[in-house]
Enzyme design. Sequence first.
Site, PDB file in Angstrom:
ATOM      1  CG  ASP A 105      31.992  51.519  53.230  1.00 19.84           C
ATOM      2  OD1 ASP A 105      30.839  51.842  52.879  1.00 19.84           O
ATOM      3  OD2 ASP A 105      32.414  50.348  53.207  1.00 19.84           O
ATOM      4  CG  HIS A 144      54.647  59.745  35.032  1.00 22.33           C
ATOM      5  ND1 HIS A 144      54.504  61.069  35.330  1.00 22.33           N
ATOM      6  CD2 HIS A 144      55.081  59.690  33.758  1.00 22.33           C
ATOM      7  CE1 HIS A 144      54.844  61.802  34.277  1.00 22.33           C
ATOM      8  NE2 HIS A 144      55.201  60.985  33.301  1.00 22.33           N
ATOM      9  CG  MET A 157      50.569  62.816  43.026  1.00 27.75           C
ATOM     10  SD  MET A 157      49.700  64.137  43.917  1.00 27.75           S
ATOM     11  CE  MET A 157      48.010  63.745  43.539  1.00 27.75           C
TER      12      MET A 157
END
Length: 146
Positions: free
Chosen positions: A112, A63, A97
Amino acid sequence: MIDITDKNTVKREAMATGTIKLNKETIKLIREKQVKKGDVIETAKIAGTIAVKNTSGMIPYCHPVPVMSIDFNFEVEDSKIIVTCRVKAIYRTGVEMEAINGVQVALLTIWDMVKYLEKDETGNYPDTSIGNVTVVYKRKGDAYTS
């Protein structure tokens, strides 16, 4: 998506953490802000913040949550960096989350930015790894702390 219509809107908080293992020489350059792509920690914090805010756009059944606070911590040790992300909201569903997503994107951003330093002669990363990504806690309602 799960129907959260009948859930109460309450204070929510979650914290997640994860680790990236790096060579000591790479850690030294991160501390000295000598990495070619720029300030690794600040860039990872920005990337993690963007990830937290966009979690529902990345995870199909998550959500959209009105995030009210995002806090990152980076512990730079001799051969690893531990990233911690705490997220707060007042909503009907938790923010774990969002915290996990923030940690993972921050860790990926670090990788990276330093990958050119971590490669061996074959172009692989034998000593570099991301791991231990976990939810430290999640709280709601009365269990909430500021």
